[in-house]
Design a protein around this motif. Structure first.
Motif, mmCIF file in Angstrom:
data_model
loop_
_atom_site.group_PDB
_atom_site.id
_atom_site.type_symbol
_atom_site.label_atom_id
_atom_site.label_comp_id
_atom_site.label_asym_id
_atom_site.label_seq_id
_atom_site.Cartn_x
_atom_site.Cartn_y
_atom_site.Cartn_z
ATOM 1 N N ARG A 27 0.855 -1.192 0.000
ATOM 2 C CA ARG A 27 0.000 0.000 0.000
ATOM 3 C C ARG A 27 0.885 1.234 0.000
ATOM 4 O O ARG A 27 2.010 1.221 0.479
ATOM 5 C CB ARG A 27 -0.895 0.021 1.236
ATOM 6 C CG ARG A 27 -1.963 -1.028 1.232
ATOM 7 C CD ARG A 27 -2.846 -0.945 2.464
ATOM 8 N NE ARG A 27 -2.118 -0.937 3.719
ATOM 9 C CZ ARG A 27 -1.603 -1.998 4.315
ATOM 10 N NH1 ARG A 27 -1.717 -3.165 3.754
ATOM 11 N NH2 ARG A 27 -0.983 -1.899 5.466
ATOM 12 N N VAL A 49 -1.984 0.137 11.016
ATOM 13 C CA VAL A 49 -2.594 0.042 9.688
ATOM 14 C C VAL A 49 -1.562 -0.365 8.636
ATOM 15 O O VAL A 49 -1.896 -0.992 7.643
ATOM 16 C CB VAL A 49 -3.305 1.369 9.323
ATOM 17 C CG1 VAL A 49 -3.765 1.382 7.891
ATOM 18 C CG2 VAL A 49 -4.505 1.578 10.240
ATOM 19 N N SER A 50 -0.293 -0.041 8.857
ATOM 20 C CA SER A 50 0.729 -0.435 7.884
ATOM 21 C C SER A 50 1.074 -1.923 7.985
ATOM 22 O O SER A 50 1.703 -2.473 7.093
ATOM 23 C CB SER A 50 1.991 0.410 8.056
ATOM 24 O OG SER A 50 2.638 0.083 9.260
ATOM 25 N N SER A 52 0.399 -5.609 7.423
ATOM 26 C CA SER A 52 -0.461 -6.358 6.494
ATOM 27 C C SER A 52 -1.474 -7.231 7.228
ATOM 28 O O SER A 52 -2.644 -7.283 6.852
ATOM 29 C CB SER A 52 0.388 -7.234 5.570
ATOM 30 O OG SER A 52 1.191 -6.433 4.743
ATOM 31 N N TYR A 55 -4.149 -5.046 8.839
ATOM 32 C CA TYR A 55 -5.011 -4.529 7.769
ATOM 33 C C TYR A 55 -6.016 -5.591 7.334
ATOM 34 O O TYR A 55 -7.206 -5.326 7.225
ATOM 35 C CB TYR A 55 -4.152 -4.081 6.588
ATOM 36 C CG TYR A 55 -4.936 -3.877 5.322
ATOM 37 C CD1 TYR A 55 -5.725 -2.743 5.158
ATOM 38 C CD2 TYR A 55 -4.914 -4.814 4.299
ATOM 39 C CE1 TYR A 55 -6.460 -2.559 4.000
ATOM 40 C CE2 TYR A 55 -5.648 -4.643 3.151
ATOM 41 C CZ TYR A 55 -6.415 -3.519 2.999
ATOM 42 O OH TYR A 55 -7.149 -3.341 1.866
ATOM 43 N N ARG A 56 -5.528 -6.805 7.096
ATOM 44 C CA ARG A 56 -6.431 -7.879 6.662
ATOM 45 C C ARG A 56 -7.470 -8.221 7.727
ATOM 46 O O ARG A 56 -8.623 -8.488 7.425
ATOM 47 C CB ARG A 56 -5.629 -9.116 6.300
ATOM 48 C CG ARG A 56 -4.968 -9.028 4.966
ATOM 49 C CD ARG A 56 -4.527 -10.404 4.493
ATOM 50 N NE ARG A 56 -3.877 -10.280 3.224
ATOM 51 C CZ ARG A 56 -2.554 -10.229 3.059
ATOM 52 N NH1 ARG A 56 -1.762 -10.315 4.103
ATOM 53 N NH2 ARG A 56 -2.029 -10.119 1.866
ATOM 54 N N PHE A 59 -10.021 -5.418 7.675
ATOM 55 C CA PHE A 59 -10.800 -5.460 6.437
ATOM 56 C C PHE A 59 -11.809 -6.608 6.475
ATOM 57 O O PHE A 59 -12.970 -6.442 6.118
ATOM 58 C CB PHE A 59 -9.870 -5.608 5.230
ATOM 59 C CG PHE A 59 -10.586 -5.553 3.921
ATOM 60 C CD1 PHE A 59 -11.006 -4.338 3.405
ATOM 61 C CD2 PHE A 59 -10.847 -6.712 3.217
ATOM 62 C CE1 PHE A 59 -11.685 -4.288 2.192
ATOM 63 C CE2 PHE A 59 -11.524 -6.673 2.010
ATOM 64 C CZ PHE A 59 -11.939 -5.454 1.495
ATOM 65 N N ALA A 80 -10.137 2.592 10.065
ATOM 66 C CA ALA A 80 -8.955 1.994 9.460
ATOM 67 C C ALA A 80 -9.194 1.646 7.986
ATOM 68 O O ALA A 80 -8.340 1.895 7.148
ATOM 69 C CB ALA A 80 -8.513 0.764 10.235
ATOM 70 N N THR A 81 -10.356 1.074 7.666
ATOM 71 C CA THR A 81 -10.608 0.710 6.278
ATOM 72 C C THR A 81 -10.771 1.959 5.418
ATOM 73 O O THR A 81 -10.282 1.989 4.291
ATOM 74 C CB THR A 81 -11.840 -0.212 6.154
ATOM 75 O OG1 THR A 81 -12.951 0.360 6.809
ATOM 76 C CG2 THR A 81 -11.563 -1.569 6.737
ATOM 77 N N VAL A 84 -7.214 3.524 4.883
ATOM 78 C CA VAL A 84 -6.385 2.784 3.933
ATOM 79 C C VAL A 84 -6.883 2.983 2.510
ATOM 80 O O VAL A 84 -6.090 3.075 1.579
ATOM 81 C CB VAL A 84 -6.358 1.289 4.309
ATOM 82 C CG1 VAL A 84 -5.739 0.454 3.215
ATOM 83 C CG2 VAL A 84 -5.609 1.093 5.610
#
Length: 86
Positions: A27, A49-50, A52, A55-56, A59, A80-81, A84
């Motif tokens: 990203r 958030v950085s 992975s 983030y997953r 999400f 967060a979503t 990103v």
């Protein structure tokens, strides 16, 4: 109610295991505006958030039905979503 809690907890663990098993997400880095004394919080959120896996997890949690009493979790997932995907 206890059954719903257990189901949500199991779903979160399943999502976590799947997220950790996958490779990195590429990203574009970005920052947050520092309004007041929020620099420490901004640094922590950007770091999370950085990641992975984090983030997953967020999400995928956005796709799960989260009970109304967990509004803070829902707010974090939404923030967060959106952060990103901007």
């Amino acid at each position: 109610q206890e059954e719903n809690k257990l189901a949500l907890t199991n779903k979160i663990w399943q999502i976590t295991r799947e997220a950790l098993a996958q490779g990195p997400v590429i990203r574009q880095p970005r920052g947050l505006r520092n309004i007041g004394n929020l620099c420490f919080m901004n640094a922590v959120l950007q770091g999370l958030v950085s990641s992975s896996a984090f983030y997953r997890i967020l999400f995928n949690l956005a796709l799960v039905s989260i009970p109304e009493e967990k509004r803070t979790l829902t707010g974090l997932i939404t923030f967060a979503t959106e952060f990103v995907h901007e």
